[in-house]
Design a protein around this motif. Sequence first.
Motif, short mmCIF file in Angstrom:
data_model
loop_
_atom_site.label_atom_id
_atom_site.label_comp_id
_atom_site.label_asym_id
_atom_site.label_seq_id
_atom_site.Cartn_x
_atom_site.Cartn_y
_atom_site.Cartn_z
N CYS A 20 -6.92 -5.38 -5.75
CA CYS A 20 -7.05 -4.23 -4.85
C CYS A 20 -5.65 -3.72 -4.49
O CYS A 20 -4.71 -4.50 -4.34
N PRO A 21 -5.49 -2.40 -4.32
CA PRO A 21 -4.16 -1.82 -4.13
C PRO A 21 -3.52 -2.07 -2.77
O PRO A 21 -2.33 -1.88 -2.61
N GLU A 22 -4.31 -2.51 -1.77
CA GLU A 22 -3.73 -2.80 -0.46
C GLU A 22 -3.53 -4.30 -0.31
O GLU A 22 -4.43 -5.08 -0.63
N VAL A 23 -2.35 -4.70 0.15
CA VAL A 23 -2.02 -6.13 0.27
C VAL A 23 -1.44 -6.39 1.66
O VAL A 23 -1.08 -5.46 2.38
N THR A 24 -1.36 -7.68 2.02
CA THR A 24 -0.76 -8.07 3.30
C THR A 24 0.43 -8.98 3.05
O THR A 24 0.29 -10.06 2.47
N LEU A 25 1.60 -8.53 3.46
CA LEU A 25 2.81 -9.34 3.37
C LEU A 25 2.63 -10.54 4.30
O LEU A 25 2.05 -10.40 5.38
N VAL A 26 3.09 -11.72 3.89
CA VAL A 26 2.90 -12.93 4.68
C VAL A 26 4.20 -13.69 4.90
O VAL A 26 5.18 -13.49 4.19
N SER A 27 4.16 -14.57 5.89
CA SER A 27 5.24 -15.55 6.08
C SER A 27 4.61 -16.93 6.02
O SER A 27 3.43 -17.11 6.37
#
Length: 196
Positions: free
Chosen positions: A61-68
């Motif tokens: 999917c084209p939307e992602v969530t940057l993570v730490s």
Amino acid sequence: MNPTIALFPLNTLLLPQGRMRLRLFEPRYLRLMKEASSGVRPFAMASLNPLVSQQHADRICPEVTLVSIVDFEQLPDGLLGITVEGLGRHQITKRWQEQDQLHVAELSPLPFWTAKNTNAEQQQLWHKLQLVFKQYPELASLYPEPEHQNLCWLVSRWMELLPLTPHLKRQWLKQDLDETARDLELWLEDSLEEIS
């Protein structure tokens, strides 16, 4: 910082302030973790679309969530476990694979809901989430200080948990926060009656 971001695709959704435990064993994802923990290149959680084949261009999917990365652990089976927390939503502008098949992308920021106090009716979302946390203590342990008065936090946690299609989740994420909260309340009235 390298302008490319590594992607960790899964059949699930992670949103800002959400937490997830991951088991790492594939060399490409061990490399992803090493690069992220050493500050070489961050990574983002990407949702897979189960309705298309693995080779399809829309598989990720084209939307992602940057993570730490917020925690590391050695799992009983000897594998490496990490806990990640969602930071912000982004749109993939370009995606490709590196030599070891690790997906990488260039991203642009996406707007996301902001914190907002719940009203009395919306607190039902918290009461029902508490029931889920009681059934799944390992999930509750990820959130020692749940933001149960924050509508954005509550709706985001439900969006991660509900077994909705990626298409519907993407649709709800584009809506106004209050509208999505109403849709969730209606869905939960029917679907979670047995644990209420």
